[in-house]
Design a protein around this motif. Structure first.
Motif, PDB file in Angstrom:
ATOM      1  N   SER A 107       0.838  -1.200   0.000  1.00  0.00           N
ATOM      2  CA  SER A 107       0.000   0.000   0.000  1.00  0.00           C
ATOM      3  C   SER A 107       0.872   1.248   0.000  1.00  0.00           C
ATOM      4  O   SER A 107       0.578   2.233   0.658  1.00  0.00           O
ATOM      5  CB  SER A 107      -0.928   0.015   1.207  1.00  0.00           C
ATOM      6  OG  SER A 107      -0.187  -0.112   2.417  1.00  0.00           O
ATOM      7  N   ARG A 109       2.761   4.676  -0.928  1.00  0.00           N
ATOM      8  CA  ARG A 109       2.292   5.931  -1.506  1.00  0.00           C
ATOM      9  C   ARG A 109       3.033   6.294  -2.793  1.00  0.00           C
ATOM     10  O   ARG A 109       2.625   7.206  -3.513  1.00  0.00           O
ATOM     11  CB  ARG A 109       2.454   7.056  -0.478  1.00  0.00           C
ATOM     12  CG  ARG A 109       1.590   6.864   0.761  1.00  0.00           C
ATOM     13  CD  ARG A 109       1.820   7.978   1.764  1.00  0.00           C
ATOM     14  NE  ARG A 109       1.007   7.769   2.961  1.00  0.00           N
ATOM     15  CZ  ARG A 109       1.038   8.558   4.030  1.00  0.00           C
ATOM     16  NH1 ARG A 109       1.858   9.596   4.057  1.00  0.00           N
ATOM     17  NH2 ARG A 109       0.274   8.310   5.076  1.00  0.00           N
ATOM     18  N   THR A 110       4.130   5.632  -3.053  1.00  0.00           N
ATOM     19  CA  THR A 110       4.914   5.965  -4.247  1.00  0.00           C
ATOM     20  C   THR A 110       4.799   4.898  -5.331  1.00  0.00           C
ATOM     21  O   THR A 110       5.549   4.912  -6.292  1.00  0.00           O
ATOM     22  CB  THR A 110       6.403   6.125  -3.865  1.00  0.00           C
ATOM     23  OG1 THR A 110       6.877   4.902  -3.267  1.00  0.00           O
ATOM     24  CG2 THR A 110       6.589   7.266  -2.879  1.00  0.00           C
ATOM     25  N   ARG A 111       3.859   3.986  -5.196  1.00  0.00           N
ATOM     26  CA  ARG A 111       3.732   2.910  -6.170  1.00  0.00           C
ATOM     27  C   ARG A 111       3.183   3.430  -7.488  1.00  0.00           C
ATOM     28  O   ARG A 111       2.353   4.325  -7.534  1.00  0.00           O
ATOM     29  CB  ARG A 111       2.794   1.824  -5.641  1.00  0.00           C
ATOM     30  CG  ARG A 111       3.506   0.804  -4.783  1.00  0.00           C
ATOM     31  CD  ARG A 111       3.023  -0.610  -5.110  1.00  0.00           C
ATOM     32  NE  ARG A 111       3.264  -0.920  -6.499  1.00  0.00           N
ATOM     33  CZ  ARG A 111       4.409  -1.388  -6.973  1.00  0.00           C
ATOM     34  NH1 ARG A 111       5.406  -1.601  -6.165  1.00  0.00           N
ATOM     35  NH2 ARG A 111       4.561  -1.643  -8.247  1.00  0.00           N
ATOM     36  N   ASN A 136      -4.876  -4.607  -2.571  1.00  0.00           N
ATOM     37  CA  ASN A 136      -4.110  -3.363  -2.683  1.00  0.00           C
ATOM     38  C   ASN A 136      -5.030  -2.169  -2.428  1.00  0.00           C
ATOM     39  O   ASN A 136      -4.915  -1.123  -3.049  1.00  0.00           O
ATOM     40  CB  ASN A 136      -3.474  -3.240  -4.071  1.00  0.00           C
ATOM     41  CG  ASN A 136      -2.718  -4.492  -4.490  1.00  0.00           C
ATOM     42  OD1 ASN A 136      -2.993  -5.066  -5.534  1.00  0.00           O
ATOM     43  ND2 ASN A 136      -1.777  -4.934  -3.670  1.00  0.00           N
ATOM     44  N   PHE A 138      -5.259   0.083  -0.266  1.00  0.00           N
ATOM     45  CA  PHE A 138      -4.761   1.368   0.203  1.00  0.00           C
ATOM     46  C   PHE A 138      -3.556   1.871  -0.593  1.00  0.00           C
ATOM     47  O   PHE A 138      -2.855   2.770  -0.149  1.00  0.00           O
ATOM     48  CB  PHE A 138      -4.411   1.271   1.693  1.00  0.00           C
ATOM     49  CG  PHE A 138      -5.612   0.966   2.553  1.00  0.00           C
ATOM     50  CD1 PHE A 138      -6.458   1.974   2.940  1.00  0.00           C
ATOM     51  CD2 PHE A 138      -5.899  -0.342   2.939  1.00  0.00           C
ATOM     52  CE1 PHE A 138      -7.577   1.705   3.716  1.00  0.00           C
ATOM     53  CE2 PHE A 138      -7.014  -0.625   3.706  1.00  0.00           C
ATOM     54  CZ  PHE A 138      -7.854   0.402   4.100  1.00  0.00           C
ATOM     55  N   THR A 139      -3.323   1.282  -1.749  1.00  0.00           N
ATOM     56  CA  THR A 139      -2.203   1.737  -2.551  1.00  0.00           C
ATOM     57  C   THR A 139      -2.570   3.006  -3.305  1.00  0.00           C
ATOM     58  O   THR A 139      -3.741   3.234  -3.643  1.00  0.00           O
ATOM     59  CB  THR A 139      -1.761   0.653  -3.554  1.00  0.00           C
ATOM     60  OG1 THR A 139      -0.592   1.099  -4.232  1.00  0.00           O
ATOM     61  CG2 THR A 139      -2.849   0.371  -4.583  1.00  0.00           C
ATOM     62  N   SER A 140      -1.579   3.835  -3.575  1.00  0.00           N
ATOM     63  CA  SER A 140      -1.814   5.021  -4.403  1.00  0.00           C
ATOM     64  C   SER A 140      -1.473   4.725  -5.863  1.00  0.00           C
ATOM     65  O   SER A 140      -1.653   5.580  -6.732  1.00  0.00           O
ATOM     66  CB  SER A 140      -0.957   6.191  -3.906  1.00  0.00           C
ATOM     67  OG  SER A 140       0.425   5.870  -3.990  1.00  0.00           O
ATOM     68  N   GLY A 141      -0.984   3.527  -6.106  1.00  0.00           N
ATOM     69  CA  GLY A 141      -0.644   3.125  -7.460  1.00  0.00           C
ATOM     70  C   GLY A 141      -1.764   2.322  -8.099  1.00  0.00           C
ATOM     71  O   GLY A 141      -2.926   2.394  -7.695  1.00  0.00           O
ATOM     72  N   GLY A 246       7.106  -0.225  -2.396  1.00  0.00           N
ATOM     73  CA  GLY A 246       5.731  -0.142  -1.919  1.00  0.00           C
ATOM     74  C   GLY A 246       5.330  -1.297  -1.040  1.00  0.00           C
ATOM     75  O   GLY A 246       4.146  -1.524  -0.821  1.00  0.00           O
TER      76      GLY A 246
END
Length: 335
Positions: A107, A109-111, A136, A138-141, A246
């Protein structure tokens, strides 16, 4: 009739909830609290997944586990309860089984794109049976669930369907919500509690098909010892754990990295070299897979990650041999 002198009747003590002792053990305070034993942790999570704990108790339980830190013995009991809930175990006769367990619960933040998914698919094209499972949320990717249809794939709806898919194509992705709605719901409590809970670690270590080998990425290096400690207690044959992009089992090509390889019962630290000096770009995910676009950073990430799987399965004797074999697998992914 007895006169009322304004003295309230004594209230009867409310019986203690059966789950309360677990919270008390974890939260008594400095010098008195302790981690749960393996047996206690197994029973506690069994009760939670069976709906035998109240919601307020579940939140308190998860945050106390988080606050105390991840204890390998305690985690082992939690993983055993989770495995029981998803009916994890050896594959039934008639199925070819799974070679490589691949949890995906990052999860970061830079994914960006899930390049590790292309690595898993390339390994599958080379004949290695890979079962990926995860969430996934909560991933930002780009989540794996969004990437699959871009490649003409779809997630499995159950463990049985995932095993059938592996039998047919050497690859399947099993979402946590399909594998265990209860664990998935607990994982999503992060949105209410504001913090990651040990459920994230537990889910990574389920190994639903009892694959003899696994790759496992963590976001913070201190988690590596906990993951390996659980794997040793459960006598898993082979598991490679590393700090990955990530929190995923993904190897960037530009920097050397340490990979911790359990070959039960011993752990060896492998020094994986940098593959190429590159910088991240905006290359298209599908285009890199099909070869219609070339991108050194993306391809280096995929090749380096393929090597992780080869080392985990014992298909290469050294990191350098794994890298060379990985490049060949990537170049021949379409036959």
């Amino acid at each position: 009739m007895r006169p009322d002198h304004g003295v309230p009747e004594k209230e009867e003590a409310e019986p203690e909830h059966p789950f309360a002792p677990f919270i008390r053990t974890l939260g008594r305070g400095p010098g008195r609290s302790r981690a749960l034993t393996r047996e206690e942790a197994r029973e506690a999570l069994r009760m939670v997944l069976a709906g035998e704990a109240e919601p307020v108790q579940v939140g308190a339980f998860l945050m106390l586990l988080r606050y105390r830190g991840e204890d390998p013995e305690e985690l082992t009991g939690l993983v055993e309860a989770a495995r029981g809930a998803v009916k994890a175990g050896p594959v039934q006769p008639g199925h070819g089984g799974v070679d490589l367990d691949w949890p995906s619960y990052g999860s970061g933040r830079t994914r960006g794109a899930p390049w590790f998914l292309l690595a898993a698919l390339a390994l599958a094209s080379a004949g290695h049976r890979v079962l990926m499972h995860g969430s996934n949320a909560f991933t930002s990717g780009m989540p794996v669930l969004d990437a699959l249809p871009m490649l003409g794939l779809r997630p499995a709806r159950s463990r049985d369907e995932a095993l059938e898919r592996v039998e047919e194509t050497n690859f399947a992705y099993l979402p946590l919500r399909a594998m265990s709605p209860g664990l998935d719901e607990m994982l999503h409590l992060r949105a209410l509690l504001g913090l990651r809970s040990p459920v994230n670690t537990v889910a990574r270590l389920i190994n639903p098909a009892d694959a003899p080998a696994g790759v496992d990425g963590v976001f913070h290096p201190p988690y590596i010892a906990a993951h390996l400690g659980v794997a040793q207690r459960m006598a898993r044959p082979r598991l490679l754990v590393m700090k990955g992009g990530g929190g995923e089992a993904e190897r960037g090509p530009a920097k050397p990295v340490a990979a911790h390889l359990l070959t039960y019962p011993d752990v060896e630290v492998l020094s994986l070299p940098a593959l190429r000096e590159t910088r991240a770009s905006a290359a298209g995910f599908v285009e890199v897979w099909t070869g219609s676009a070339r991108d050194e950073h993306a391809e280096g990430t995929v090749i380096g990650t393929i090597a992780l799987g080869l080392l985990a399965m014992g298909k290469a004797s050294t990191p350098e041999a794994a890298d060379a074999q990985a490049a060949e697998i990537w170049n021949r992914r379409f036959g």
